[in-house]
Design a protein around this motif. Structure first.
Motif, short mmCIF file in Angstrom:
data_model
loop_
_atom_site.label_atom_id
_atom_site.label_comp_id
_atom_site.label_asym_id
_atom_site.label_seq_id
_atom_site.Cartn_x
_atom_site.Cartn_y
_atom_site.Cartn_z
N GLY A 32 143.92 -17.65 139.09
CA GLY A 32 145.24 -18.09 138.66
C GLY A 32 145.97 -16.95 137.97
N THR A 33 147.28 -16.96 138.06
CA THR A 33 148.07 -15.87 137.49
C THR A 33 149.08 -16.36 136.45
N GLU A 34 149.03 -17.64 136.13
CA GLU A 34 149.97 -18.19 135.16
C GLU A 34 149.22 -18.90 134.05
N ALA A 35 149.34 -18.38 132.83
CA ALA A 35 148.68 -18.97 131.67
C ALA A 35 149.71 -19.71 130.81
N VAL A 36 149.22 -20.68 130.05
CA VAL A 36 150.09 -21.47 129.16
C VAL A 36 149.80 -21.06 127.72
N LEU A 37 150.85 -20.84 126.99
CA LEU A 37 150.75 -20.39 125.60
C LEU A 37 149.87 -21.34 124.78
N GLY A 38 148.88 -20.78 124.07
CA GLY A 38 148.02 -21.55 123.18
C GLY A 38 146.83 -22.21 123.85
N ARG A 39 146.76 -22.16 125.18
CA ARG A 39 145.63 -22.76 125.88
C ARG A 39 144.63 -21.70 126.34
N SER A 40 143.58 -22.18 126.97
CA SER A 40 142.58 -21.25 127.53
C SER A 40 142.94 -20.93 128.97
N MET A 41 142.55 -19.74 129.42
CA MET A 41 142.85 -19.30 130.77
C MET A 41 141.64 -18.59 131.36
N LYS A 42 141.21 -19.06 132.53
CA LYS A 42 140.09 -18.43 133.22
C LYS A 42 140.60 -17.36 134.16
N LEU A 43 140.06 -16.16 134.02
CA LEU A 43 140.36 -15.06 134.94
C LEU A 43 139.22 -15.02 135.96
N THR A 44 139.52 -15.48 137.17
CA THR A 44 138.49 -15.64 138.19
C THR A 44 138.27 -14.34 138.94
N CYS A 45 137.00 -13.97 139.04
CA CYS A 45 136.61 -12.79 139.81
C CYS A 45 135.33 -13.13 140.56
N ILE A 46 135.42 -13.18 141.89
CA ILE A 46 134.29 -13.55 142.74
C ILE A 46 133.80 -12.31 143.47
N ALA A 47 132.50 -12.05 143.40
CA ALA A 47 131.88 -10.92 144.10
C ALA A 47 130.66 -11.45 144.86
N CYS A 48 130.91 -11.89 146.09
CA CYS A 48 129.85 -12.53 146.87
C CYS A 48 128.79 -11.53 147.32
N LEU A 49 127.55 -12.01 147.32
CA LEU A 49 126.43 -11.23 147.85
C LEU A 49 126.17 -11.66 149.29
N ARG A 50 126.18 -10.71 150.22
CA ARG A 50 125.93 -11.05 151.62
C ARG A 50 124.46 -11.40 151.85
N ARG A 51 123.58 -10.76 151.12
CA ARG A 51 122.15 -11.03 151.24
C ARG A 51 121.62 -11.39 149.87
N GLU A 52 121.57 -12.70 149.58
CA GLU A 52 121.20 -13.16 148.24
C GLU A 52 119.73 -12.88 147.91
N GLU A 53 118.90 -12.70 148.95
CA GLU A 53 117.48 -12.49 148.69
C GLU A 53 117.18 -11.07 148.22
N ILE A 54 118.15 -10.16 148.36
CA ILE A 54 117.95 -8.77 147.93
C ILE A 54 118.28 -8.66 146.45
#
Length: 202
Positions: A32-54
């Motif tokens: 999300g790119t829009e935060a509301v004054l006085g509230r909490s805001m999550k900055l999402t960053c996803i970094a997927c692993l192609r091979r989870e077993e490694i």
């Protein structure tokens, strides 16, 4: 006939409602790119692993750059880091207002801002470095994502979320209706087959 039909119906119900456990699916979703004054805001960053077993050693760094003013290049500030399985907020304007909001497998490396202020507007940079553990060498990969955050006094109406919720309920009703039709169809087909078998026997 009744036991046979009951057995088919039980099998159909089990096929519909029994969900087999599987691996978690990583989906790269934008922040999300829009935060509301006085509230909490999550900055999402996803970094997927192609091979989870490694196995991989993961380091995450978050940086903040204020909006550019008067053609002066903004200063990049290191505000948060995750290293050696330990998240830590660094000294600076966000001290005490940042919390780790990532997943245990480190495919989601998001953070959350508590009590957002107007001064939190700007560009946030998420940088992920993974070192993979092999027998003879340790290759590494890096990923960088930027989030341009703006802070508003009130939340604007998100029509996309409303439409998505409506479509979800429509789809749920359709799938329920489809399931009932399939069950009735199977019941009639089995009953007709059983009647034909009885007529042949006589």
């Amino acid at each position: 006939m009744v036991p046979q039909v009951a057995g088919y119906l039980q099998t159909l119900v089990l096929l519909v409602f029994v969900v087999h456990p599987g691996q978690q699916v990583c989906v790269d979703v934008p922040s999300g790119t829009e935060a509301v004054l006085g509230r909490s805001m999550k900055l999402t960053c996803i970094a997927c692993l192609r091979r989870e077993e490694i196995k991989a050693k993961t380091r995450v760094d978050w940086y903040y750059m204020p909006n550019k003013e008067n053609d002066i290049p903004p200063t990049k500030t290191h505000i948060y880091k995750y290293e050696d399985e330990s998240p830590a907020a660094l000294d600076g304007p966000f001290k005490g207002r940042l919390t780790w909001n990532g997943s245990q497998d480190l495919q989601d490396v998001s953070i959350q801002i508590i009590n957002v202020t107007y001064n939190d507007s700007g560009v946030y940079e998420c940088r992920v470095i993974r070192e993979f553990e092999f027998d003879f060498f340790t290759p590494s990969v890096s990923l960088t994502k930027n989030i341009n955050l703006s802070v508003k006094e009130k939340a604007s109406e998100d029509t996309t979320a409303v439409y998505s919720e409506i479509m979800m309920y429509v789809l749920l009703v359709f799938l329920t209706f489809w399931l009932l039709v399939e069950m009735v169809y199977c019941y009639r087909k089995i009953s007709k087959s059983d009647e034909q078998t009885q007529d042949t026997a006589y």
